[in-house]
Design a protein around this motif. Structure first.
Motif, short mmCIF file in Angstrom:
data_model
loop_
_atom_site.label_atom_id
_atom_site.label_comp_id
_atom_site.label_asym_id
_atom_site.label_seq_id
_atom_site.Cartn_x
_atom_site.Cartn_y
_atom_site.Cartn_z
N ALA A 215 8.60 -3.30 9.01
CA ALA A 215 7.82 -2.14 9.50
C ALA A 215 7.33 -2.38 10.93
CB ALA A 215 6.63 -1.84 8.59
N ARG B 278 -6.26 0.22 2.16
CA ARG B 278 -5.98 0.68 3.52
C ARG B 278 -7.16 0.33 4.44
NH1 ARG B 278 -2.12 4.48 6.55
NH2 ARG B 278 -3.37 4.84 8.37
N LEU C 96 5.36 -5.90 6.66
CA LEU C 96 5.23 -5.86 8.12
C LEU C 96 6.45 -6.42 8.85
CD1 LEU C 96 1.53 -6.87 8.81
CD2 LEU C 96 2.59 -4.62 8.96
N HIS D 97 -1.05 8.29 3.88
CA HIS D 97 -0.14 7.16 4.14
C HIS D 97 0.40 7.16 5.57
CE1 HIS D 97 0.18 5.37 0.13
NE2 HIS D 97 -0.03 6.60 -0.31
N GLY E 259 0.62 1.58 11.86
CA GLY E 259 0.94 0.89 13.10
C GLY E 259 1.24 1.83 14.26
N ILE F 200 0.82 -1.21 0.00
CA ILE F 200 0.00 0.00 0.00
C ILE F 200 0.86 1.26 0.00
CG2 ILE F 200 -2.08 -0.97 1.02
CD1 ILE F 200 -1.28 0.25 3.68
N CYS G 22 1.35 6.42 9.18
CA CYS G 22 1.63 5.06 9.65
C CYS G 22 0.39 4.33 10.18
CB CYS G 22 2.67 5.13 10.76
SG CYS G 22 3.09 3.51 11.41
N ALA H 94 2.76 0.91 17.95
CA ALA H 94 4.11 1.33 18.33
C ALA H 94 4.08 2.11 19.64
CB ALA H 94 4.71 2.19 17.22
N ALA I 65 6.85 12.03 12.81
CA ALA I 65 7.59 10.76 12.80
C ALA I 65 6.80 9.63 12.15
CB ALA I 65 7.96 10.37 14.23
N PHE I 66 5.47 9.71 12.21
CA PHE I 66 4.65 8.68 11.56
C PHE I 66 4.19 9.12 10.18
CE2 PHE I 66 3.75 7.52 16.13
CZ PHE I 66 4.37 6.27 16.08
N GLY I 67 4.79 10.17 9.63
CA GLY I 67 4.38 10.69 8.33
C GLY I 67 3.20 11.63 8.49
N PHE J 198 -6.36 -3.91 12.15
CA PHE J 198 -5.64 -3.17 13.21
C PHE J 198 -6.61 -2.33 14.03
CE2 PHE J 198 -2.21 -4.33 10.47
CZ PHE J 198 -1.12 -4.46 11.31
N ARG K 136 8.02 11.01 -2.43
CA ARG K 136 6.89 11.10 -3.36
C ARG K 136 7.41 11.48 -4.75
NH1 ARG K 136 5.24 8.98 0.53
NH2 ARG K 136 3.40 9.47 1.77
N HIS L 59 -5.48 3.06 -2.97
CA HIS L 59 -4.92 3.11 -1.62
C HIS L 59 -6.04 3.09 -0.59
CE1 HIS L 59 -3.53 5.22 2.05
NE2 HIS L 59 -2.55 4.35 1.91
N PHE M 243 1.90 -6.98 1.78
CA PHE M 243 1.67 -6.38 3.09
C PHE M 243 2.36 -7.20 4.19
CE2 PHE M 243 -1.07 -5.70 6.88
CZ PHE M 243 -0.70 -4.39 7.08
N THR N 108 11.09 -0.40 13.31
CA THR N 108 10.83 1.00 13.62
C THR N 108 10.59 1.18 15.12
OG1 THR N 108 8.58 0.50 13.02
CG2 THR N 108 9.88 1.67 11.39
C1 HEM Z 1 7.93 3.97 15.95
C2 HEM Z 1 7.46 3.13 15.08
C3 HEM Z 1 7.10 3.49 13.66
C4 HEM Z 1 7.48 4.55 12.88
C5 HEM Z 1 8.41 5.70 13.26
C6 HEM Z 1 6.84 4.40 11.60
C7 HEM Z 1 6.95 5.30 10.55
C8 HEM Z 1 6.16 5.28 9.42
C9 HEM Z 1 6.12 6.32 8.42
C10 HEM Z 1 6.98 7.59 8.42
C11 HEM Z 1 5.21 5.97 7.48
C12 HEM Z 1 4.79 6.79 6.25
C13 HEM Z 1 5.63 6.48 5.04
C14 HEM Z 1 5.26 7.35 3.86
O1 HEM Z 1 4.41 8.23 3.95
O2 HEM Z 1 5.87 7.15 2.79
C15 HEM Z 1 4.68 4.67 7.86
C16 HEM Z 1 3.75 3.96 7.15
C17 HEM Z 1 3.37 2.68 7.49
N1 HEM Z 1 3.69 1.99 8.64
FE1 HEM Z 1 4.81 2.65 10.17
N2 HEM Z 1 6.10 3.25 11.61
C18 HEM Z 1 6.22 2.66 12.85
C19 HEM Z 1 5.63 1.50 13.29
C20 HEM Z 1 4.85 0.68 12.52
C21 HEM Z 1 4.28 -0.56 12.95
C22 HEM Z 1 4.41 -1.16 14.34
C23 HEM Z 1 3.62 -1.07 11.88
C24 HEM Z 1 2.89 -2.36 11.79
C25 HEM Z 1 1.74 -2.54 12.23
C26 HEM Z 1 3.74 -0.12 10.78
C27 HEM Z 1 3.18 -0.26 9.53
C28 HEM Z 1 3.11 0.74 8.58
C29 HEM Z 1 2.39 0.61 7.32
C30 HEM Z 1 1.62 -0.60 6.84
C31 HEM Z 1 2.55 1.83 6.63
C32 HEM Z 1 1.99 2.21 5.27
C33 HEM Z 1 0.68 2.95 5.40
C34 HEM Z 1 0.10 3.40 4.08
O3 HEM Z 1 0.81 3.40 3.07
O4 HEM Z 1 -1.08 3.74 4.07
N3 HEM Z 1 4.51 0.92 11.21
N4 HEM Z 1 5.27 4.29 9.06
#
Ligand code: HEM
Length: 408
Positions: free
Chosen positions: A242, A104, A239, A353, A357, A92, A355, A361, A347-349, A111, A294, A100, A235, A246
């Motif tokens: 991911a 999603r 995982l 998109h 998770g 994704i 995050c 986390a 930090a999670f974007g 989740f 991007r 998407h 996916f 992280t």
């Molecule tokens: C501190 C922990 C984490 C950080 C810093 C983090 C960071 C990120 C970031 C920055 C993105 C966005 C990427 C983008 O826009 O190109 C992202 C997307 C994502 N993360 Fe995390 N992540 C973390 C933990 C997790 C965990 C635990 C999971 C699993 C469940 C996970 C699964 C995903 C998935 C599936 C996406 C894609 C979402 C989408 O495209 O709609 N992440 N993460």
């Protein structure tokens, strides 16, 4: 979740982690990229640069990074498929707009909060307790090897229904996939092995669903749509790194930040409502994932820079999180920020998109840190010769967190 709890308790030890392997995935050993980011941002928040061997438009300010990640009609995520698809298959992370949205929703269902809540008591707490039990007698530990790397990778393997006998293999796959940017053949081999592993698991869960994430994903259906097989496997493979790598970085950064400043550590110990603040501030201060990429869909402009269609546009999340226009005194780790701006870290974007998770986390880091404070009545950095520090260019985490403690 009784199955997962007992598997945690019966599982064997794997301490022989090659930490150099793991740290190599951070790409680069910069201790402080932020001085450079501040200088670049002050000069121009959007610039053409060479980044990891490619010409990209780099975005250093919070404001412009947010535009890149939120405006999917201008900036497409499909560029992620260029390097990710050959390794992980279609995920994704490379999808836009309706495709998407649909995928999603299907994945997000697995989740949902009621599921993540079950993982807290059934998996996260027992895994944390088991790892802390192991080190309690010694009075000292190196937390990256013994805890921060061990915990999320085990929790996630259990969430996916991986039996404990397979944990060591699973950990190696997570490391190899993490290091794929610097060792492609090893990453590809790990990816193929994960695919084969999950083919069997998916087939079994289709026949006999169990109480795990794979069963949920296999059965997920919204308005008659199900996850196609290639996306399901993409996916699951996404995982592996991911879900584990992280969160391990977040926990290391959090521990090192607080242990380096005993007054803040004791403030959090005295007022546990600060644990959540400490986690968010760690995410702001040291973004574990430093970049999100991007592609410009048409000729466009950002921050005064002309961007031709097809250009790679990279949001530097680490620089955005230290942008003084958004966060006062950005280089200081401070659990007492009263303006609450730190909660808006990237930090999670950002955007669609963001995050998937993030709740998991946060939950893992919060449960783990509370348990560490409960178990160890005194806790300090061990003055060993390990020179603990956060490092990395693409990802950020500490080389070591050596601690000394007294069990409560
Ligand atoms: C501190 C922990 C984490 C950080 C810093 C983090 C960071 C990120 C970031 C920055 C993105 C966005 C990427 C983008 O826009 O190109 C992202 C997307 C994502 N993360 Fe995390 N992540 C973390 C933990 C997790 C965990 C635990 C999971 C699993 C469940 C996970 C699964 C995903 C998935 C599936 C996406 C894609 C979402 C989408 O495209 O709609 N992440 N993460």
């Amino acid at each position: 979740m009784a199955r997962a709890v007992s598997s945690v308790q019966n599982e064997t030890t794997q301490h022989d982690l090659d930490i150099a392997d793991l740290l190599a995935a951070n790409i680069g050993d910069d201790r402080d990229p932020y001085t450079t980011y501040h200088a670049a941002r002050a000069q121009a928040p959007v610039q053409r640069v060479n980044h990891l061997g490619a010409d990209v438009v780099m975005v250093y300010s919070y404001e412009h990074a947010s535009v890149v990640l939120r405006e999917q009609e201008r900036f497409s995520a499909r560029i992620n498929g260029r390097w990710m698809r050959p390794l992980l298959g279609r995920t994704i992370l490379e999808m836009d707009e309706r495709e998407h949205f649909v995928h999603r929703r299907l994945i997000g269902h697995a989740f949902r909060p009621s599921i993540v809540g079950k993982w807290e008591d059934g998996l996260i707490r027992p895994t944390v307790a088991m790892l802390l039990d192991r080190m309690a007698e010694a009075g000292h530990a190196e937390m990256v090897r013994e805890f921060t790397w061990q915990m999320p990778v085990r929790v996630f393997a259990s969430i996916l229904g991986v039996p404990s006998v397979d944990y060591a293999r699973w950990q190696q796959w997570a490391i190899d996939l993490e290091r794929a940017a610097i060792d492609r053949p090893r990453g590809k081999k790990a990816s193929d092995e994960v695919r084969r592993y999950f083919e069997d698991v998916v087939a079994t869960r289709r026949q006999a669903p169990s109480d795990d994430l794979v069963s949920d994903l296999v059965a997920a259906e919204i308005e008659g749509e199900r996850l196609p097989d290639d996306v399901l496997h993409g996916f699951l493979r996404l995982l592996v790194p991911a879900g584990a790598a992280t969160t391990y970085r977040l926990m290391g950064n959090l521990l090192l930040a607080l242990l380096s400043d005993p007054s803040q550590l004791e403030a959090v110990r005295a007022d546990r409502s600060l644990v959540g603040e400490a986690v968010e501030e760690a995410l702001r201060w040291e973004a574990p994932v430093q970049f999100a990429v991007r592609e410009a869909l048409s000729d466009t402009e950002l921050g005064g820079v002309e961007i031709p269609a097809g250009s790679a546009v990279t949001a530097c999340l680490g620089a955005a999180n230290r942008d003084p226009a958004r966060f006062p005194d950005p280089d200081t780790y401070d659990v007492h920020r009263t303006d609450k701006q730190h909660l808006t870290h990237m930090a999670f974007g950002d955007g669609v998109h963001r995050c998937l998770g993030e709740h998991l986390a946060r939950l893992e880091a919060t449960v783990a840190f509370n348990a560490i404070l409960d178990r160890f009545s005194s806790l300090e950095l061990d003055p060993s010769d390990m020179d603990p520090h956060v490092l990395g260019y693409a990802f950020r985490s500490p080389n070591a967190v050596p601690i000394r403690f007294k069990a409560a």
